[in-house]
Motif scaffolding. Sequence first.
Motif, PDB file in Angstrom:
ATOM      1  N   ILE A   4     -23.556  -4.189 -10.690  1.00 58.22           N
ATOM      2  CA  ILE A   4     -24.801  -4.777 -11.186  1.00 58.22           C
ATOM      3  C   ILE A   4     -25.952  -4.264 -10.335  1.00 58.22           C
ATOM      4  N   GLN A   5     -27.096  -4.073 -10.971  1.00 56.30           N
ATOM      5  CA  GLN A   5     -28.239  -3.469 -10.286  1.00 56.30           C
ATOM      6  C   GLN A   5     -29.086  -4.511  -9.578  1.00 56.30           C
ATOM      7  N   ILE A   6     -29.706  -5.319 -10.414  1.00 58.27           N
ATOM      8  CA  ILE A   6     -30.588  -6.324  -9.849  1.00 58.27           C
ATOM      9  C   ILE A   6     -29.837  -7.644  -9.825  1.00 58.27           C
ATOM     10  N   SER A   7     -30.098  -8.434  -8.812  1.00 61.75           N
ATOM     11  CA  SER A   7     -29.482  -9.755  -8.829  1.00 61.75           C
ATOM     12  C   SER A   7     -30.516 -10.756  -9.297  1.00 61.75           C
ATOM     13  N   ASN A   8     -30.114 -11.619 -10.187  1.00 61.71           N
ATOM     14  CA  ASN A   8     -31.032 -12.668 -10.645  1.00 61.71           C
ATOM     15  C   ASN A   8     -30.427 -14.021 -10.315  1.00 61.71           C
ATOM     16  N   LYS A   9     -30.960 -15.043 -10.950  1.00 63.09           N
ATOM     17  CA  LYS A   9     -30.538 -16.399 -10.624  1.00 63.09           C
ATOM     18  C   LYS A   9     -29.046 -16.590 -10.908  1.00 63.09           C
ATOM     19  N   GLU A  14       0.800  -1.222   0.000  1.00 65.93           N
ATOM     20  CA  GLU A  14       0.000   0.000   0.000  1.00 65.93           C
ATOM     21  C   GLU A  14       0.838   1.280   0.000  1.00 65.93           C
ATOM     22  N   THR A  15       2.012   1.208   0.651  1.00 63.68           N
ATOM     23  CA  THR A  15       2.767   2.448   0.828  1.00 63.68           C
ATOM     24  C   THR A  15       3.383   2.954  -0.472  1.00 63.68           C
ATOM     25  N   LEU A  16       3.722   2.036  -1.363  1.00 60.19           N
ATOM     26  CA  LEU A  16       4.400   2.465  -2.580  1.00 60.19           C
ATOM     27  C   LEU A  16       3.414   2.646  -3.727  1.00 60.19           C
ATOM     28  N   LYS A  17       2.367   3.421  -3.499  1.00 57.56           N
ATOM     29  CA  LYS A  17       1.337   3.543  -4.528  1.00 57.56           C
ATOM     30  C   LYS A  17       1.390   4.909  -5.180  1.00 57.56           C
ATOM     31  N   LEU A  18       1.392   4.904  -6.495  1.00 56.98           N
ATOM     32  CA  LEU A  18       1.251   6.154  -7.236  1.00 56.98           C
ATOM     33  C   LEU A  18      -0.165   6.202  -7.792  1.00 56.98           C
ATOM     34  N   PRO A  19      -0.697   7.385  -7.933  1.00 57.50           N
ATOM     35  CA  PRO A  19      -2.109   7.469  -8.324  1.00 57.50           C
ATOM     36  C   PRO A  19      -2.368   6.902  -9.714  1.00 57.50           C
ATOM     37  N   SER A  20      -3.580   6.404  -9.858  1.00 56.10           N
ATOM     38  CA  SER A  20      -4.025   5.874 -11.141  1.00 56.10           C
ATOM     39  C   SER A  20      -5.489   6.295 -11.291  1.00 56.10           C
ATOM     40  N   ILE A  21      -5.997   6.195 -12.507  1.00 53.80           N
ATOM     41  CA  ILE A  21      -7.394   6.556 -12.712  1.00 53.80           C
ATOM     42  C   ILE A  21      -8.236   5.286 -12.672  1.00 53.80           C
ATOM     43  N   VAL A  22      -9.210   5.255 -11.793  1.00 52.84           N
ATOM     44  CA  VAL A  22     -10.020   4.054 -11.652  1.00 52.84           C
ATOM     45  C   VAL A  22     -11.380   4.294 -12.293  1.00 52.84           C
ATOM     46  N   VAL A  23     -11.753   3.401 -13.202  1.00 50.56           N
ATOM     47  CA  VAL A  23     -12.993   3.598 -13.934  1.00 50.56           C
ATOM     48  C   VAL A  23     -14.085   2.731 -13.332  1.00 50.56           C
ATOM     49  N   VAL A  24     -15.130   3.380 -12.803  1.00 49.73           N
ATOM     50  CA  VAL A  24     -16.248   2.619 -12.249  1.00 49.73           C
ATOM     51  C   VAL A  24     -17.556   3.058 -12.912  1.00 49.73           C
ATOM     52  N   GLY A  25     -18.518   2.166 -12.910  1.00 50.96           N
ATOM     53  CA  GLY A  25     -19.813   2.481 -13.507  1.00 50.96           C
ATOM     54  C   GLY A  25     -20.668   1.241 -13.550  1.00 50.96           C
ATOM     55  N   SER A  26     -21.965   1.434 -13.772  1.00 44.59           N
ATOM     56  CA  SER A  26     -22.840   0.270 -13.845  1.00 44.59           C
ATOM     57  C   SER A  26     -22.587  -0.469 -15.143  1.00 44.59           C
TER      58      SER A  26
END
Length: 693
Positions: free
Chosen positions: A138-143, A22-34
């Motif tokens: 994910i929005q809804i959970s199905n089978k 964890e200590t040796l971390k340089l920033p990165s761009i994290v892409v999140v979305g549905s």
Amino acid sequence: LMMLTKKLIEIRSILLSIDHNETLKLPSIVVVGSQSSGKSSVLEAIVGHEFLPKGSNMVTRRPIELTLIHTPGEDEEYGEFPQLGLGKMHDFKKVQKTLVDMNMAVPDTECVSEQPIELRIYSPNVPDLTLIDLPGYIQISNKNQPESLKTKIEELCEKYIRGPNIILAVCAANVDLANSPALRASRKCDPLGLRTIGVITKMDLVPAEVGASVLRNSDYPLHLGYIGVVCRSPENVTGNMTSALIRNEEAFFQSHHLVYNQRDIQVGTATLRHKLMNVLEQSMGRSLYSIVDAVQQELEEARYQFKVQYNDRRVTAESYVAESIDSLKHNFKDFATRFGKPQVRHEVRTMLEQRVLDICAEQYWSDPKIAELPKASIDDIYWLYKIDLASAALTKSGIGRSTTQLVVDVLMSNMERLANADPFSFHPDTRKKVMSFTSEILRSKFLTTSDQVENTIKPYKYEVEVTDMEWAEGVKRSVGLLEKELDMCDQMASSLKNAVGKKKLKGAIKYLLDQEREDGRRQERLRQIAEEGGSATEEQLFSLEDEDAIKHTFYNPKILEKAREALFLRDRAMILKYRIAALKSRQCKSAENKQYCPEAFLNVIAEKLTYTAVMFIQVELLNEFFFQFPREVDNRLVYQMNRRQILQFARENPPIQKHLDLQERKNKLEDVMDKLSYLVKRQADRQARAKMG
Ligand code: GDP
């Protein structure tokens, strides 16, 4: 201009290769979305290639650590998977296929994995960026997608969206932002919205006024703002997909320029790209000093450990391999000098002497007439025939094969010992190889050796001439052997006595002897019965069996078995004493009387066989083996190893692996520190210039 990002991305890759700590971390761009928010489309628009897995069946199951490397002036564009070592991939369809395979390798039962896929893309058309693509919410959970999966994805995303990373929250314009899981997650760990960029996709699906109000979002203001994009390429595109896409997007925003061309509104993929570059550069700049501190600390620790644990001694995989092979050769040489003719002779002689004892036991000591041997006449055909039979049993027992096999076995077990010695205990494959070419060499020599031996001992099968001295030696040796045998008998007898108990054993022996006498009487009775009436009546037989049953209840069969052994040992000891006396008597003073002294005569033959066999085994087998083995070590081990195998070999040894790891860590940290120092200096210069200017 974006020099810092480029250099720090390089540094980031090195740091990732030492550890994911964890200590040796340089920033990165994290892409999140549905899912289906248009996340992949945005990423592909930034890269300018279609390369991400598509489809409805949870195609992104592992984080993708995407490093974009801007290569100005170069023609080629390619992807690379550093974990796979497949080399440059110029065909982005192949990149896509590889990503699909790596994602699908995660079993359905797990659905998502935390193990990131590393992908680097080199191109003159990409900015220097590091992006991490995560499985879509994910929005809804199905089978097929249980509730636990939803949580699993959320937890994975949460891990990545921590600072100093920049969050790229992707939301579709036609979905209410209040429902966006990406924004919700961002709000949780970046409540002030300082490191979140909102990307609103599918702007073409909402009326311009609605779109503009979404971009001005005041419910959840972001310091870095929202950017609207249209990332769907028009149908039936041939040729460059990106330029078609960008033209399409430009045309769209152009057609609504009255709404979108305003100061407080940001639109377009190009804007997004610039934004990302600027934000990352700034973030990298902010991280520079903290990463310098962290690396400095790690480096000092690594240096300290290297000094304390290894006294700064460097090791290479090559030097380790060389040392290991040297030690094998050295041990072998040691063994070869200690295992010469005398040792082989000892082994072969011991085996043949044992065979002589077996033959004597079988042919003479269990012969009921043995007591008559000394008194038999010199031309008694029975004993003359017997001595010929006994010597043939020795000479015609496959001496060539058995002596060669014996030496091969001794060699193999010694080689096993060498191959198991340190450090080869760590290298099972190499050990196997050593044993396999050892047995190969020995096998290739086996037949010639055993044939040679068999041929040269052939004369002894027909005639053995014995000098007086040889005879005297033979007598002496056989007396010695018989005395040893006698000793063994005594020892075994006394350990039997201890095991069963003196009294009990004595009783059981007495019982056995009575039984024998009884048996003799019974035989007699049965004979009488047979003579009288032809056969025994039922009643007579019954009474005999009944007696048996009663007597056997007194001693259990195990004790009786021991008593039988004790009896045998007693008889054997008696015969041995008797034979020792015979061998020491006048009768055995000369070889002329060999039929009276079979033990001595067979011993003389055994000695001759030993001498001859050893001579040829030495030349045909031993010398050849000692000569060939070290050469095979070079041919089959040393010259065969490539760099990868050398490394693998070294890493099989845990202490060496630890040493190499620490050394590599220290080297990499030093390299990173050099690079960082340069950047810090440059940064300081620039600030100084800025002040003056
Ligand atoms: P992901 O699941 O978030 O990676 O979403 P995708 O990038 O695969 O996009 C989901 C669907 O939305 C696809 O059918 C895309 O063609 C479509 N899509 C993506 N961006 C846009 C856009 O800007 N406009 C329109 N109309 N459709 C888009």
